[in-house]
Motif scaffolding. Structure first.
Motif, PDB file in Angstrom:
ATOM      1  N   GLY A 215     -32.974  -1.422 -34.844  1.00 41.50           N
ATOM      2  CA  GLY A 215     -32.034  -2.029 -34.068  1.00 41.50           C
ATOM      3  C   GLY A 215     -30.785  -1.713 -35.477  1.00 41.50           C
ATOM      4  O   GLY A 215     -29.926  -2.005 -35.307  1.00 41.50           O
ATOM      5  N   SER A 216     -30.879  -0.770 -35.301  1.00 42.31           N
ATOM      6  CA  SER A 216     -30.009   0.119 -35.849  1.00 42.31           C
ATOM      7  C   SER A 216     -29.562   1.497 -34.575  1.00 42.31           C
ATOM      8  O   SER A 216     -30.047   2.024 -34.133  1.00 42.31           O
ATOM      9  CB  SER A 216     -29.769   1.253 -37.859  1.00 42.31           C
ATOM     10  N   PHE A 217     -28.294   2.107 -35.366  1.00 47.50           N
ATOM     11  CA  PHE A 217     -27.891   2.807 -34.054  1.00 47.50           C
ATOM     12  C   PHE A 217     -26.925   4.578 -34.887  1.00 47.50           C
ATOM     13  O   PHE A 217     -26.245   3.968 -35.712  1.00 47.50           O
ATOM     14  CB  PHE A 217     -27.284   2.560 -32.895  1.00 47.50           C
ATOM     15  N   ARG A 218     -26.859   5.482 -34.436  1.00 51.42           N
ATOM     16  CA  ARG A 218     -26.168   6.128 -34.679  1.00 51.42           C
ATOM     17  C   ARG A 218     -24.885   7.485 -33.295  1.00 51.42           C
ATOM     18  O   ARG A 218     -25.867   7.387 -32.730  1.00 51.42           O
ATOM     19  CB  ARG A 218     -26.603   7.032 -36.308  1.00 51.42           C
ATOM     20  N   THR A 219     -24.038   8.111 -33.955  1.00 52.84           N
ATOM     21  CA  THR A 219     -23.677   8.185 -32.236  1.00 52.84           C
ATOM     22  C   THR A 219     -24.692   9.984 -32.537  1.00 52.84           C
ATOM     23  O   THR A 219     -25.268  10.329 -33.130  1.00 52.84           O
ATOM     24  CB  THR A 219     -22.327   8.698 -33.229  1.00 52.84           C
ATOM     25  N   LEU A 220     -25.016  10.240 -31.338  1.00 49.15           N
ATOM     26  CA  LEU A 220     -24.927  12.168 -31.280  1.00 49.15           C
ATOM     27  C   LEU A 220     -24.071  13.075 -31.621  1.00 49.15           C
ATOM     28  O   LEU A 220     -23.140  13.294 -31.669  1.00 49.15           O
ATOM     29  CB  LEU A 220     -25.607  11.898 -29.939  1.00 49.15           C
ATOM     30  N   THR A 221     -25.389  13.792 -32.307  1.00 52.04           N
ATOM     31  CA  THR A 221     -24.479  15.023 -32.876  1.00 52.04           C
ATOM     32  C   THR A 221     -24.434  15.886 -31.563  1.00 52.04           C
ATOM     33  O   THR A 221     -24.765  15.556 -30.783  1.00 52.04           O
ATOM     34  CB  THR A 221     -25.880  15.702 -33.769  1.00 52.04           C
ATOM     35  N   GLU A 222     -23.457  16.399 -32.168  1.00 49.43           N
ATOM     36  CA  GLU A 222     -23.086  17.685 -31.235  1.00 49.43           C
ATOM     37  C   GLU A 222     -24.283  18.484 -30.775  1.00 49.43           C
ATOM     38  O   GLU A 222     -24.642  19.035 -29.561  1.00 49.43           O
ATOM     39  CB  GLU A 222     -22.213  18.627 -31.263  1.00 49.43           C
ATOM     40  N   GLU A 223     -25.263  18.932 -31.281  1.00 51.82           N
ATOM     41  CA  GLU A 223     -25.943  19.595 -31.376  1.00 51.82           C
ATOM     42  C   GLU A 223     -27.132  19.174 -29.912  1.00 51.82           C
ATOM     43  O   GLU A 223     -27.337  19.164 -29.102  1.00 51.82           O
ATOM     44  CB  GLU A 223     -26.637  19.846 -32.431  1.00 51.82           C
ATOM     45  N   GLU A 224     -27.409  17.136 -30.400  1.00 47.76           N
ATOM     46  CA  GLU A 224     -28.695  16.971 -29.804  1.00 47.76           C
ATOM     47  C   GLU A 224     -27.681  16.576 -27.499  1.00 47.76           C
ATOM     48  O   GLU A 224     -28.597  17.062 -26.927  1.00 47.76           O
ATOM     49  CB  GLU A 224     -28.385  15.499 -30.215  1.00 47.76           C
ATOM     50  N   LEU A 225     -26.349  16.655 -28.571  1.00 50.16           N
ATOM     51  CA  LEU A 225     -25.941  16.588 -26.869  1.00 50.16           C
ATOM     52  C   LEU A 225     -25.720  17.564 -26.215  1.00 50.16           C
ATOM     53  O   LEU A 225     -25.916  17.900 -25.059  1.00 50.16           O
ATOM     54  CB  LEU A 225     -24.005  16.058 -27.081  1.00 50.16           C
TER      55      LEU A 225
END
Ligand code: URA
Length: 235
Positions: A215-225
């Motif tokens: 149910g939670s979210f976070r922004t992607l890290t630069e590395e993930e992107l």
């Protein structure tokens, strides 16, 4: 992009209200009131809406741990959607990249980057999706072989080679490269088993964050992107 669209994308009001506010002079672009709702902007300008600085990011990327009971749609009049989980202040142009069934949990990417989404979902790009599943019945080496070779699920689906890893009699990890409707459930059904619980663990280089509760979210890290972009560029 039109000024009224940029403000609407940032969820500052309906397009109609925003047009009126712009015409009234409530919006300043680089210090000057701009009264044309169609005024062209690219997001690099300093934009003040009713005296507040508008922070515009062309694209946003979120990693959501989808809970069961929520649908993978952008909006729905009756049911809670994955976008509702991002809260009322989310921008309006976000959408989930692909779909998980209502009862499936786990990794879901949410963005407004249509190009990246298209690449990740393209059958030609073969982006691996790995799931953990609990099933009824017992998985055998024959099932592993069938998954590896690809098999007829029904008249409409012959699967591409997939990887099936047996964790215990009724627990598996499955990696598929396509994403047909109810694909994993149909694959097991065709082998005489039923999926009781399904969780997506990864999509390409992107993995479910163990620190992210359902149910939670976070922004992607630069590395993930960066890794997501490069996986679609290569394959
Ligand atoms: N396969 C399924 O059957 N359901 C999902 O939600 C994802 C993959």
């Amino acid at each position: 992009m039109r000024l009224d669209k940029l403000l609407a994308d940032m969820n500052l009001g309906t397009r109609k209200d925003l047009k009126q506010e712009i015409r009234r002079g409530d919006v300043l672009v680089n210090g000057t009131p701009v009264k044309d709702p169609g005024f062209s902007v690219d997001g690099s300008e300093e934009i003040l809406w009713k005296g507040k600085r508008v922070r515009y990011a062309a694209y946003e990327y979120y990693l959501l741990n989808k809970p069961a009971g929520v649908i993978s749609a952008s909006e729905d009049p009756k049911q809670e959607t994955v976008l509702d989980l991002l809260g009322p202040d989310r921008r309006r142009d976000l959408f989930p990249v692909g779909r998980l069934d209502k009862d499936t949990v786990g990794l879901l990417l949410i963005t407004n980057d249509g190009d990246l989404a298209h690449q990740l979902l393209s059958p030609k790009k073969h982006v691996d999706k790995t799931y953990y599943a609990r099933i009824t019945g017992r998985v055998t080496q024959e099932d592993v072989d069938a998954f590896r070779e690809g098999f007829d699920v029904d008249e409409s689906l012959h699967t591409l080679p997939a990887r099936l890893e047996i964790l215990s009699d009724s627990e598996v990890k499955v990696t598929i490269r396509e994403g047909k409707f109810h694909q994993i459930k149909r694959m097991f059904q065709a082998r005489g088993m039923e999926v009781l619980y399904l969780k997506r663990l990864s999509m390409g280089p992107l993995s479910l964050d163990p620190d992210l509760p359902e149910g939670s979210f976070r922004t992607l890290t630069e590395e993930e992107l960066t890794s997501l972009r490069s996986c679609t560029a290569q394959s």
